[in-house]
Design an enzyme around this catalytic site. Structure first.
Site, PDB file in Angstrom:
ATOM      1  CD  GLU A 296      -3.143   0.590   2.237  1.00  0.00           C
ATOM      2  OE1 GLU A 296      -3.417  -0.589   2.552  1.00  0.00           O
ATOM      3  OE2 GLU A 296      -3.668   1.558   2.796  1.00  0.00           O
ATOM      4  CG  HIS A 325       7.013 -29.295   1.693  1.00  0.00           C
ATOM      5  ND1 HIS A 325       7.638 -30.458   1.306  1.00  0.00           N
ATOM      6  CD2 HIS A 325       7.656 -28.863   2.807  1.00  0.00           C
ATOM      7  CE1 HIS A 325       8.613 -30.730   2.161  1.00  0.00           C
ATOM      8  NE2 HIS A 325       8.641 -29.771   3.080  1.00  0.00           N
ATOM      9  CE  LYS A 439     -10.873   2.725   3.710  1.00  0.00           C
ATOM     10  NZ  LYS A 439     -10.339   3.508   4.824  1.00  0.00           N
TER      11      LYS A 439
HETATM   12  O1  PA5 Z   1      -3.114   1.990   5.800  1.00  0.00           O
HETATM   13  C1  PA5 Z   1      -4.213   2.507   5.666  1.00  0.00           C
HETATM   14  O2  PA5 Z   1      -4.420   3.712   5.832  1.00  0.00           O
HETATM   15  C2  PA5 Z   1      -5.436   1.659   5.327  1.00  0.00           C
HETATM   16  O3  PA5 Z   1      -5.142   0.385   4.942  1.00  0.00           O
HETATM   17  C3  PA5 Z   1      -6.366   1.619   6.523  1.00  0.00           C
HETATM   18  O4  PA5 Z   1      -5.710   1.040   7.616  1.00  0.00           O
HETATM   19  C4  PA5 Z   1      -7.635   0.823   6.238  1.00  0.00           C
HETATM   20  O5  PA5 Z   1      -8.212   1.210   5.038  1.00  0.00           O
HETATM   21  C5  PA5 Z   1      -8.634   1.037   7.369  1.00  0.00           C
HETATM   22  O6  PA5 Z   1      -8.894   2.401   7.511  1.00  0.00           O
HETATM   23  P1  PA5 Z   1      -9.565   2.988   8.795  1.00  0.00           P
HETATM   24  O7  PA5 Z   1      -8.621   2.806   9.934  1.00  0.00           O
HETATM   25  O8  PA5 Z   1      -9.816   4.417   8.488  1.00  0.00           O
HETATM   26  O9  PA5 Z   1     -10.831   2.229   9.016  1.00  0.00           O
END
Ligand code: PA5
Length: 472
Positions: A296, A325, A439
């Site tokens: 990410e 494996h 989202k």
């Molecule tokens: O790293 C990030 O910002 C995202 O992966 C969030 O952790 C994830 O989308 C969850 O978001 P939130 O904490 O706002 O619910």
């Protein structure tokens, strides 16, 4: 306080003297020192500012920790179940810490041995899973920790709605939400903080400069860990030790910086896959946590100048020896598109002797008298050797042992590595427009007010074209 670095980084199998043309020469690395130095300097310059608030977490949470420990103590004495509701960065850190630092069959231990609530992390909206959870917990004796920085993530908020409804309806009208839900969220934005205030919920805050995937060392991870009886101060101390051990721009003295540089150079050479392969079940979910962090943070369409770069390195999770494996065949003989990071552990917390008993079977007897720790670690080295002979690059992060301190060191290693690598790629490491896109599309398709235009746009784009569907 334990003040020792419990982690080493061995990149010998990334070098051409071991793996030929797939590896780097000493001069390749020397020539790239300036890239590393620039990344280091740019990180140091803005350290603690903007979205790098996570780098200060080992140092600036004294008061919060007191509150967390007090709250955790109360939960441990009053509740039989502790359930995290969250997704992405709000779930993967707590899960990684649980797996790393608690008994591997923690929930199945007798109550008297476990000595704390059973623990679950619900990071999906699969209805079967939610019902399965409700089958095994008793809501009357459960504390839920709803964690969402934005306070609006569909998955987490739908879980919140389901659980709060059950609490309101099922507990004979006597229960109060505040006795069963703690909210961990942004102090100043999002819906959850407003709801929490209305319902008078106990609240912990996620600092503005700490993004989801960098949040394990703030209340997101610290509260669940403390509830599990994990020494959160030792975790933070470990993170500080790694941070301080990496405060030089000299790559030969800064392991996360060297690791970032090698992965950056590997990407430039077309190695677009990063395999994370711990050789310890306790670290299995560290690979999941790393996958989010690396994927990410670095998977970006644009660089900081707005040019399309479509960069990133696809993280692949593997587990030693289990994946020897399965995936290892591909790693050894498949395309030259991967770098592999092993995580080894010198000393396991317990061991198991492989007893004598099959002396007449030579091909089995060779195992007898050895410990399982010897076998797993020998297989790790054997796999690294096999990869090397196939000219595949790998590196080895070696932990003295898995404990709170080394876990903190490991997390800080990867967060620094990610920040450095993002700086080398000249991208925004800390945003996630590709996640937001999904989202937002969900909000639109579920008719959330304010998303009407997106809904109209999506409706145009999604059409079932029977031509391409088999088995309709
Ligand atoms: O790293 C990030 O910002 C995202 O992966 C969030 O952790 C994830 O989308 C969850 O978001 P939130 O904490 O706002 O619910």
């Amino acid at each position: 306080m334990e003040n020792k670095l419990k982690l080493s980084f061995d990149y010998g199998n990334m070098m051409n003297i071991r793996i030929g043309k797939n590896g780097f020469s000493r001069s390749d690395i020397e020539n790239a020192e300036a890239v590393a130095k620039k990344a280091f300097d740019s990180f140091q310059k803005d350290r603690g500012k903007g979205m790098t608030g996570w780098s200060e977490l080992p140092y600036n949470q004294k008061d919060i920790i007191e509150d967390i420990l007090k709250t955790a103590k109360e939960i441990r004495s009053k509740y039989k179940y502790f359930v995290v509701l969250g997704i992405g960065g709000s779930a993967l850190g707590p899960l990684a810490a649980f797996q790393a630092l608690k008994h591997l069959h923690y929930n199945e231990l007798k109550d008297s041995v476990r000595n704390g609530p059973k623990f679950y992390v619900e990071d999906n909206v699969d209805p079967e899973r939610m019902n399965a959870l409700l089958d095994v917990i008793d809501v009357n004796t459960t504390m839920f920790n709803v964690i969402t920085k934005s306070g609006s993530t569909s998955e987490t908020m739908s879980q919140y709605l389901i659980i709060s409804d059950i609490i309101k309806k099922c507990l004979d009208g006597t229960a109060k939400l505040k006795d069963h839900i703690i909210a961990t969220t942004s102090e100043n934005s999002g819906n959850l903080i407003k709801i929490a205030k209305e319902e008078n919920l106990k609240t912990f805050y996620i600092p503005d400069g700490v993004g989801g995937r960098f949040s394990e060392l703030c209340p997101v991870g610290l509260l669940p860990a403390a509830v599990l009886g994990i020494d959160i101060n030792a975790m933070l101390e470990g993170a500080a030790i790694m941070d301080k051990a990496s405060d030089k721009s000299n790559i030969y003295q800064n392991a996360p910086l060297m690791s970032a540089l090698l992965k950056y150079l590997s990407m430039k050479n077309g190695k677009n896959i990063s395999v994370m392969m711990p050789y310890a079940d306790s670290l299995k979910y560290v690979a999941d946590w790393y996958a989010q962090l690396w994927g990410e943070s670095l998977g970006k369409k644009f660089d900081l100048k707005g040019r399309i770069v479509n960069c990133g390195q696809t993280p692949v999770k593997a587990l030693g020896v289990t994946d020897q494996h399965s995936q290892i065949q591909l790693f050894n003989e498949g395309p030259d598109d991967k770098v592999i990071t092993f995580i080894g552990v010198k000393k396991f917390r317990s061991d198991c002797l492989i007893p004598q008993g099959l002396e007449k079977y030579e091909n089995v007897n060779f195992l007898c008298g050895h410990y399982m720790s010897e076998l797993i670690n020998t297989e790790r080295d054997a796999t690294a050797y096999a990869l090397m002979t196939n000219n595949k690059p790998s590196s080895m992060i070696m932990l003295d042992e898995v404990d709170e301190n080394s876990f903190g060191q490991l997390l800080m290693f990867f967060m620094l590595e990610t920040a450095y690598c993002g700086a080398m790629l000249n991208i925004n490491t800390f945003d996630q427009p590709g996640v937001e896109q999904g989202k937002n599309a969900t909000y639109a398709m579920f008719n959330r007010p304010g998303y009407e235009n997106l809904k109209a746009e999506i409706s145009k784009g999604i059409s079932r074209d029977d031509e391409f569907i088999i088995g309709k």
